[in-house]
Design a protein around this motif. Structure first.
Motif, PDB file in Angstrom:
ATOM      1  N   TYR A  37     -11.015  33.688  15.870  1.00 31.74           N
ATOM      2  CA  TYR A  37     -11.307  34.350  17.133  1.00 31.74           C
ATOM      3  C   TYR A  37     -10.320  34.051  18.248  1.00 31.74           C
ATOM      4  O   TYR A  37     -10.495  34.517  19.358  1.00 31.74           O
ATOM      5  N   MET A  56      -2.690  38.410  11.795  1.00 33.39           N
ATOM      6  CA  MET A  56      -3.243  39.177  10.679  1.00 33.39           C
ATOM      7  C   MET A  56      -2.085  39.745   9.870  1.00 33.39           C
ATOM      8  O   MET A  56      -1.101  40.226  10.453  1.00 33.39           O
ATOM      9  N   MET A  68      -6.336  37.050   7.353  1.00 35.97           N
ATOM     10  CA  MET A  68      -6.098  36.320   8.590  1.00 35.97           C
ATOM     11  C   MET A  68      -6.119  34.834   8.261  1.00 35.97           C
ATOM     12  O   MET A  68      -7.143  34.184   8.357  1.00 35.97           O
ATOM     13  N   ASN A  82      -4.754  40.232  17.418  1.00 33.02           N
ATOM     14  CA  ASN A  82      -5.601  40.715  18.499  1.00 33.02           C
ATOM     15  C   ASN A  82      -5.465  39.823  19.733  1.00 33.02           C
ATOM     16  O   ASN A  82      -4.827  38.774  19.686  1.00 33.02           O
ATOM     17  N   SER A  83      -6.090  40.257  20.802  1.00 37.35           N
ATOM     18  CA  SER A  83      -6.049  39.473  22.040  1.00 37.35           C
ATOM     19  C   SER A  83      -6.836  38.175  21.869  1.00 37.35           C
ATOM     20  O   SER A  83      -7.523  37.981  20.872  1.00 37.35           O
ATOM     21  N   ILE A 123      -9.412  36.096  24.185  1.00 37.39           N
ATOM     22  CA  ILE A 123     -10.155  35.830  25.426  1.00 37.39           C
ATOM     23  C   ILE A 123     -10.844  34.472  25.378  1.00 37.39           C
ATOM     24  O   ILE A 123     -11.462  34.057  26.348  1.00 37.39           O
ATOM     25  N   TYR A 169      -9.548  28.813  23.970  1.00 36.27           N
ATOM     26  CA  TYR A 169      -8.627  28.097  23.089  1.00 36.27           C
ATOM     27  C   TYR A 169      -7.252  28.747  23.108  1.00 36.27           C
ATOM     28  O   TYR A 169      -7.112  29.893  22.672  1.00 36.27           O
ATOM     29  N   ALA A 213     -14.146  39.582  10.971  1.00 34.24           N
ATOM     30  CA  ALA A 213     -13.682  38.693  12.032  1.00 34.24           C
ATOM     31  C   ALA A 213     -12.531  39.329  12.796  1.00 34.24           C
ATOM     32  O   ALA A 213     -12.241  38.947  13.920  1.00 34.24           O
ATOM     33  N   TYR A 214     -11.872  40.309  12.190  1.00 35.46           N
ATOM     34  CA  TYR A 214     -10.641  40.817  12.806  1.00 35.46           C
ATOM     35  C   TYR A 214     -10.781  42.190  13.440  1.00 35.46           C
ATOM     36  O   TYR A 214      -9.795  42.732  13.918  1.00 35.46           O
ATOM     37  N   ASN A 215     -11.952  42.800  13.409  1.00 41.96           N
ATOM     38  CA  ASN A 215     -12.022  44.095  14.105  1.00 41.96           C
ATOM     39  C   ASN A 215     -12.905  44.051  15.348  1.00 41.96           C
ATOM     40  O   ASN A 215     -13.697  44.937  15.619  1.00 41.96           O
ATOM     41  N   GLY A 216     -12.698  42.998  16.110  1.00 44.70           N
ATOM     42  CA  GLY A 216     -13.301  42.962  17.440  1.00 44.70           C
ATOM     43  C   GLY A 216     -14.774  42.616  17.428  1.00 44.70           C
ATOM     44  O   GLY A 216     -15.534  43.067  18.278  1.00 44.70           O
ATOM     45  N   MET A 264     -18.378  37.869  19.917  1.00 48.38           N
ATOM     46  CA  MET A 264     -18.376  36.402  19.914  1.00 48.38           C
ATOM     47  C   MET A 264     -19.462  35.920  20.874  1.00 48.38           C
ATOM     48  O   MET A 264     -19.607  36.477  21.967  1.00 48.38           O
ATOM     49  N   GLY A 273     -19.259  25.600  21.393  1.00 51.51           N
ATOM     50  CA  GLY A 273     -18.315  26.283  20.513  1.00 51.51           C
ATOM     51  C   GLY A 273     -18.454  27.794  20.594  1.00 51.51           C
ATOM     52  O   GLY A 273     -19.065  28.332  21.532  1.00 51.51           O
ATOM     53  N   ILE A 274     -17.868  28.473  19.627  1.00 53.61           N
ATOM     54  CA  ILE A 274     -17.924  29.938  19.577  1.00 53.61           C
ATOM     55  C   ILE A 274     -18.371  30.343  18.183  1.00 53.61           C
ATOM     56  O   ILE A 274     -17.907  29.799  17.199  1.00 53.61           O
ATOM     57  N   MET A 288     -19.038  33.838  15.644  1.00 58.37           N
ATOM     58  CA  MET A 288     -18.726  35.259  15.525  1.00 58.37           C
ATOM     59  C   MET A 288     -19.479  35.787  14.313  1.00 58.37           C
ATOM     60  O   MET A 288     -18.939  35.817  13.220  1.00 58.37           O
ATOM     61  N   GLY A 329     -18.643  38.115  24.380  1.00 57.38           N
ATOM     62  CA  GLY A 329     -17.495  38.982  24.628  1.00 57.38           C
ATOM     63  C   GLY A 329     -16.874  39.345  23.301  1.00 57.38           C
ATOM     64  O   GLY A 329     -17.361  38.946  22.240  1.00 57.38           O
ATOM     65  N   SER A 330     -15.797  40.117  23.330  1.00 58.06           N
ATOM     66  CA  SER A 330     -15.110  40.433  22.071  1.00 58.06           C
ATOM     67  C   SER A 330     -13.641  40.698  22.338  1.00 58.06           C
ATOM     68  O   SER A 330     -13.259  41.140  23.417  1.00 58.06           O
ATOM     69  N   ASN A 331     -12.831  40.369  21.336  1.00 60.54           N
ATOM     70  CA  ASN A 331     -11.398  40.620  21.444  1.00 60.54           C
ATOM     71  C   ASN A 331     -11.082  42.076  21.132  1.00 60.54           C
ATOM     72  O   ASN A 331     -11.947  42.837  20.705  1.00 60.54           O
TER      73      ASN A 331
END
Lengths: 301, 301
Positions: free
Chosen positions: A187, A192, A241, A261-262, A264, A267, B186-189, B192, B238-239, B241, B259-261
């Motif tokens: 995250y 990727m 990833m 990806n971005s 936010i 970390y 985990a990689y398509n937004g 979190m 922590g976070i 997802m 939120g989300s990336n």
């Protein structure tokens, strides 16, 4: 559209095996170079299985490649570079699009003693020679800082496409080594990759403007693959990833499709990238017919 | 700065338990409401362990909550809404910041028969009543479309902060149910969450402009938590997802930080969000002292 510009400005008879930013429509063609050179006689830390994995997938992730102590030393140096770069208005320091935060610092293998040593690390160089089947030199090095909260995405791209068009790298015989200096999570903007995509070449659309690198290092506009080609690559190979602890390394082929990806999360995510190019694959004039990019982006001797 | 505006325009003697966008500095205070009401006598599909998990972490992920067949039906309807919305210039249709692609469609529980049924699904409503300890009504519903390649991030926020300040939701006694209509990776937004953050209230800085919702649904500027508070919350919890197949649902407390990336992958990510508010927690005048947001964003009866 004719191909007449492909052989311009070069002092050899090479034709352009990987034309891009020339035609009006994107095309997908096959890779014309080996990925791994197992018979070149180089020994190193990689097993046959690891070399096979790299050949097939275009990348190899090695968790905890560096010890905690080694990693801590590199991280300390990275923080130093980050702090020193905040106010350094030099071309080597690239800032975030639409912001002033440092995004990348180039040529750290040239300007920094610790990172010069890192680029000569015998285990990394050994692995590189096993894959490339020759000695290699640093084509480019950089630190990418992806700060917490505001780190922006890096869109999908093949490094080779840019190095070929803008730097004149003739063949696919180069690879990147990314050293993670923070723990990478799924995250916080981890890299990727599209496994297997290194065996296909996406020819991109749009001519390269002069001095494109002045903006492209902040946000790439030319050399961006089209959606249909990306979809096709991902249908074939999916997305991986690789994530792991600080001190892990990721080796990836010059032509693998990758992006991130971005970020936010709080970390940060910082990596040192070192690009190794085979000494058999030295740069010629850029295939765009334009002036080469400066030395801190693409080493020429 | 005085608190005189907190009791304005309301016909009861409630004081503002969760002031925000009033003071010059952010503050972190404790939640003043229960998270789960186990003794209210409602039965439903959730086990004691699941209710305890929700109490502690502020969310609960239920993989494959809907069958493949049910999910396919919902997805078909979602695609229909997406296509119909492309040219619908109505307030309910929100577009991407800096673009024309549809980002969200609001009030689907009101305007669409299939999603109205979904909002009344007995298993979902059962779970909601177990948590909230009362009957509940739909405070807000929306579809979020996160298209492939270009889906932008949703920055960290507590929904409750906005619902309290801009809609006049008095207490933390509401939750969201997000139904995944594509596989979430985990990689398509993916969303979190910060586990445990629902037990703390981050008071944000900056006064709310009039009709803030007209821009905030594209990109939120007010009600954004500060970096130090976010860091503190993440240090505690922590976070996470939660990801899973299409047809999974995520229940999350109104005050959990989430939120989300961005999503540069070719995989779109679409979800239906339904917000359930306790009938004991009906809206009063917005705590900002401003005009309430329209009914398609916050149901008032």
């Amino acid at each position: 559209m004719s191909n007449t510009n492909t052989a311009l400005n070069r002092n050899d008879n090479q034709i352009d095996l990987y034309p891009s930013r020339i035609h009006d429509k994107p095309t997908i063609t096959s890779r014309k170079d080996p990925v791994v050179y197992p018979d070149a006689g180089f020994t190193g830390p990689l097993s046959k299985e690891q070399l096979d994995f790299f050949e097939r997938n275009g990348y190899l992730f090695l968790d905890s490649f560096f010890s905690e102590e080694e990693t801590a030393g590199l991280k300390e140096e990275l923080n130093k570079v980050w702090q020193e770069s905040a106010d350094r208005r030099v071309p080597e320091v690239i800032r975030e699009p639409g912001g002033d935060e440092v995004r990348s610092v180039f040529a750290v293998h040239r300007d920094n003693e610790i990172f010069r040593e890192l680029s000569r690390n015998s285990r990394i160089v050994g692995a590189v020679q096993q894959i490339l089947g020759s000695e290699a030199y640093i084509h480019q090095s950089r630190i990418n800082f992806k700060p917490g909260f505001t780190g922006k995405e890096f869109y999908w791209h093949s490094d080779f496409e840019t190095w070929h068009v803008e730097d004149g790298m003739p063949r696919m015989r180069a690879l990147s080594c990314s050293v993670a200096l923070e723990d990478n999570y799924a995250y916080n903007g981890a890299l990727m990759v599209v496994p297997g995509s290194h065996k296909h070449y996406i020819s991109c659309v749009g001519r390269t403007p002069d001095e494109n690198y002045k903006s492209s290092l902040r946000k790439q506009i030319y050399g961006v693959p089209d959606n249909d080609s990306l979809k096709w690559l991902v249908e074939q190979g999916g997305i991986e990833m690789p994530t792991g602890k600080a001190g892990s390394i990721l080796l990836f082929d010059c032509n693998i499709m990758h992006g991130s990806n971005s970020n936010i999360t709080p970390y940060p995510r910082s990596n040192v990238f070192m690009v190794y190019n085979s000494v058999e694959n030295k740069l010629v004039a850029p295939y765009s017919g334009q002036k080469p990019r400066p030395d801190y982006i693409a080493t020429r001797d």
